[in-house]
Design a protein around this motif. Sequence first.
Motif, short mmCIF file in Angstrom:
data_model
loop_
_atom_site.label_atom_id
_atom_site.label_comp_id
_atom_site.label_asym_id
_atom_site.label_seq_id
_atom_site.Cartn_x
_atom_site.Cartn_y
_atom_site.Cartn_z
N ARG A 49 0.83 -1.22 0.00
CA ARG A 49 0.00 0.00 0.00
C ARG A 49 0.86 1.26 0.00
NH1 ARG A 49 -4.38 -2.02 4.29
NH2 ARG A 49 -5.82 -2.98 2.83
N THR B 89 1.15 3.76 -3.51
CA THR B 89 0.49 5.06 -3.37
C THR B 89 1.49 6.21 -3.28
OG1 THR B 89 0.33 4.73 -0.97
CG2 THR B 89 -1.59 4.11 -2.29
N LEU C 292 -5.32 -2.71 -4.73
CA LEU C 292 -5.75 -2.26 -3.41
C LEU C 292 -6.99 -3.03 -2.93
CD1 LEU C 292 -5.13 1.58 -3.72
CD2 LEU C 292 -3.85 -0.07 -2.35
N LYS D 225 -4.01 -0.24 -10.09
CA LYS D 225 -3.79 0.13 -8.69
C LYS D 225 -5.05 -0.13 -7.87
CE LYS D 225 -1.64 4.01 -7.76
NZ LYS D 225 -1.35 5.43 -7.49
#
Length: 178
Positions: free
Chosen positions: A90, A94, A164, A160
Amino acid sequence: MATSAPPSLLTSPASTKPKHYLPPRPLLSSKQSVNHSRAVATNATSRRELVTTMLTAGLIASQLQPVSPALAESDEEYVKETSEVISKVRNTITMDKKDPNVAEAVSELREISNYWVAKYRREKSLLGRPSFRDMYSALNAVSGHYISFGPTAPIPAKRKQRILEEMDTAEKALLRGR
């Protein structure tokens, strides 16, 4: 003209059968021979029974053993390490693409994910778990992206989002013990 005799052999021809030395057997009377045969047969039977008994006892003992605490420890270890990998993924995906530490973070992520996959893909008990399946899929997507496009290439938004979501479902499955 004189004929010559055939040349003589320097060595003697080898016999077709090798000669083996066998020590002589002791002569036993018929009564001794019967007793000897019974002793050998009884000895063989008792060895056979002993081996059979030992194997049976071993099988029974292996079935009666309680669940070892090592499995519980490894399960706790799996949950802890998987949670750490989830947070690392994560944080890494990000990150801002202009951050100068992206390449280093990706390198650490690849090292951690390779360790995690190498360690847990051999565990038969984990292969069916949803947490393992989702983590493996997400790590495969992340690693595949960085291998193909380089450590500084940003992950596309759609990919992405899917990664996630897989992390979220893996984390929920971990909390449920799955």
